[in-house]
Design an enzyme around this catalytic site. Structure first.
Site, PDB file in Angstrom:
ATOM      1  N   CYS A  65      10.526   0.604  -6.325  1.00 57.10           N
ATOM      2  CA  CYS A  65      10.976   0.451  -7.708  1.00 57.10           C
ATOM      3  C   CYS A  65      10.857   1.767  -8.470  1.00 57.10           C
ATOM      4  CB  CYS A  65      10.160  -0.657  -8.354  1.00 57.10           C
ATOM      5  SG  CYS A  65      10.075  -0.625 -10.140  1.00 57.10           S
ATOM      6  N   CYS A  68       8.912   1.785 -11.728  1.00 53.63           N
ATOM      7  CA  CYS A  68       7.470   1.634 -11.463  1.00 53.63           C
ATOM      8  C   CYS A  68       6.879   2.980 -11.074  1.00 53.63           C
ATOM      9  CB  CYS A  68       7.220   0.670 -10.301  1.00 53.63           C
ATOM     10  SG  CYS A  68       7.894  -0.984 -10.535  1.00 53.63           S
TER      11      CYS A  68
END
Ligand SMILES: Cc1cc2nc3c(=O)[nH]c(=O)nc-3n(C[C@H](O)[C@H](O)[C@H](O)COP(=O)(O)OP(=O)(O)OC[C@H]3O[C@@H](n4cnc5c(N)ncnc54)[C@H](O)[C@@H]3O)c2cc1C
Ligand SMILES: [Zn+2]
Lengths: 140, 307
Positions: A65, A68
């Protein structure tokens, strides 16, 4: 006030103060002020949540991600400002699929704030430093 | 005082930093609020960056950029710039806690996925509404999802989701797609993808746990589509808020808020440059953003050396 040691997960009982010059874990002797970021999994999450009398900020993330990853270093940097005020924790949702399901995670990064074991706030999407500080401050 | 302040650390900012430092500027800082890499790190696949012939994810593509781009002295500060202003010949960058001075500034703040403005979109963001298939597709294994949009990104991400999910319903308001013919072909051939063309999402519906479905207005009337997730790819909004000053923008922008530049990436303000997705007429591609960054850095070098 009960605090979980970020180094060895021992529960420490320390006096509640405005600020701390020094605080070491009774078991492993490491400084409770130096590290404030832990990894949580199914094995230790509940234990840490119920034994922390300070808010626990949990970052649900995964290695694939982008947002993230972008927020990773911000989360770590901000964690250092809140030693013994709020505990910062990460849950890798790739490895901890049961936790992802239990908390109904459908989007990452998701930040959840826990107080005395109960979820009190949740936000999805990456935050920058100021946004993250504000979120934590709100729950101190 | 900095020779050059770069705001944003995506492909444009990183490349500009490489060119500016390698080209001789000494004091160059790239302000990037998180880890460098930019929005391409949200992409499941990129196959049009020349020289990288394997199909890689956006994260993989960007992995080596910071190391190379910082080899000649580019510094990264993990700071979100709030505002850029100009006082005489000096630029002032407000970090929220201090003011940084710079001789020249390059804005590479990129863009962000646009919200579609659907009923229920705000309420269910993070609870089924997503703008990043790479990030969140994993949570919809063998589940049904809806994709909204008809451009390259929407189609590519629909194909990616079709690998994970049991069914993908693609809702697009026109009857044709604005995407590369090869991608359109792959979408049409994929039997997990169902197309609802000339259709719009009326409402995203759900319960306490999150999204359960969407109401779609089609030519034949309203239909309910069951879905746990809805992925929205309807374009981008440029990140221009750093340029907002009392009384308007620091430099000229067009009707969409995109920064006006000339072929050297110079804005209407001396010493202020813009590159990548944030500028007008941007192709919104990694290779173009990188090229812009290089051009802008060369212009910044000659500006700083001339002063
Ligand atoms: C899902 C998806 C798929 C895509 N697929 C492709 C593809 O296949 N091929 C292709 O070529 N392109 C693709 N793109 C487009 C590509 O990602 C962009 O064109 C490119 O990233 C633009 O680069 P940039 O440097 O201009 O901006 P960005 O990549 O947007 O980077 C801007 C950076 O600035 C930072 N920033 C913003 N404001 C501030 C501030 N105030 N202070 C500090 N930092 C700030 C942001 O955190 C960000 O990291 C895709 C994009 C998406 C979202
Ligand atoms: Zn300890």
């Amino acid at each position: 006030m009960k605090i979980v040691c970020p180094h060895c997960f021992q529960i420490n009982n320390i006096p509640k103060k405005e600020s701390y010059a020094k605080a070491n874990c009774g078991k492993c002797k490491n400084s409770l002020l130096q590290k404030n970021l832990i990894n949580l999994g199914e094995a230790n999450l509940d234990e840490v949540l119920v034994n922390s009398e300070i808010p626990v900020i949990v970052d649900f993330w995964a290695p694939w991600c982008g947002p993230c990853k972008m927020m990773g270093p911000v989360f770590e940097k901000v964690s250092k400002n809140f030693a013994l005020k709020a505990l910062f924790a990460k849950v890798n949702t790739e490895n901890e699929q049961n936790l992802g399901a239990r908390f109904g995670i459908r989007s990452i990064p998701t930040l959840a704030v826990f107080k005395n074991g109960k979820e009190v706030d949740r936000l999805s999407g990456a935050l920058d430093e100021n946004g993250l500080k504000q979120l934590v401050q709100k729950h101190l | 005082m900095l020779d050059l302040a770069i705001v944003g650390g995506g492909p444009a900012g990183l490349t500009a930093g490489l060119y500016a430092t390698r080209g001789g500027l000494k004091n160059v800082v790239m302000f990037e609020k998180g880890m460098p890499g930019g929005q391409i790190t949200q992409s499941s696949e990129i196959e049009n960056y020349p020289g990288v012939s394997d199909v890689v994810s956006g994260i993989e593509l960007m992995e080596k950029w910071p190391e190379q781009c910082q080899r000649f002295g580019l510094k990264h500060e993990m700071v979100e710039i709030q505002k850029i202003s100009k006082d005489g010949d000096t630029f002032l960058l407000d970090t929220g806690s201090e003011t940084v001075e710079a001789k020249s500034v390059l804005v590479c703040t990129g863009s962000n996925p646009r919200k579609a403005g659907l009923k229920g979109e705000e309420e269910f963001t993070g609870k089924g509404v997503s703008y990043c298939a790479t990030c969140d597709g994993f949570f919809y294994k063998e589940k049904e999802v809806v994709v909204v949009g008809g451009g390259d990104t929407a189609l590519e991400e629909a194909l990616y989701l079709a690998k994970i999910c049991s069914k993908v319903t693609l809702v697009h308001r026109r009857d044709g797609f604005r995407a590369s013919p090869a991608t359109i072909e792959r979408v049409k051939e994929n039997d997990k993808i169902e197309l609802l063309l000339e259709s719009t999402v009326e409402e995203i519906v759900g319960d306490k746990m999150g999204v359960t479905g969407v109401k779609v207005e089609t030519k034949e009337g309203s239909v309910d589509v069951d879905a746990m997730g809805i992925f929205i790819f309807v374009g981008y909004d440029v990140n221009n808020s750093v340029l907002k000053n009392e009384g308007g923008f620091l430099c000229d922008v067009n009707n969409w808020g995109e920064v006006r530049v000339d072929l050297k990436m110079r804005t209407s303000v001396d010493g202020l440059f813009a590159a990548g997705d944030v500028r007008e007429d941007a192709a919104k591609q990694v290779v173009c953003a990188a090229g812009d960054g290089a051009t802008a850095a060369l212009s910044a070098i000659s500006y700083v050396e001339g002063h």
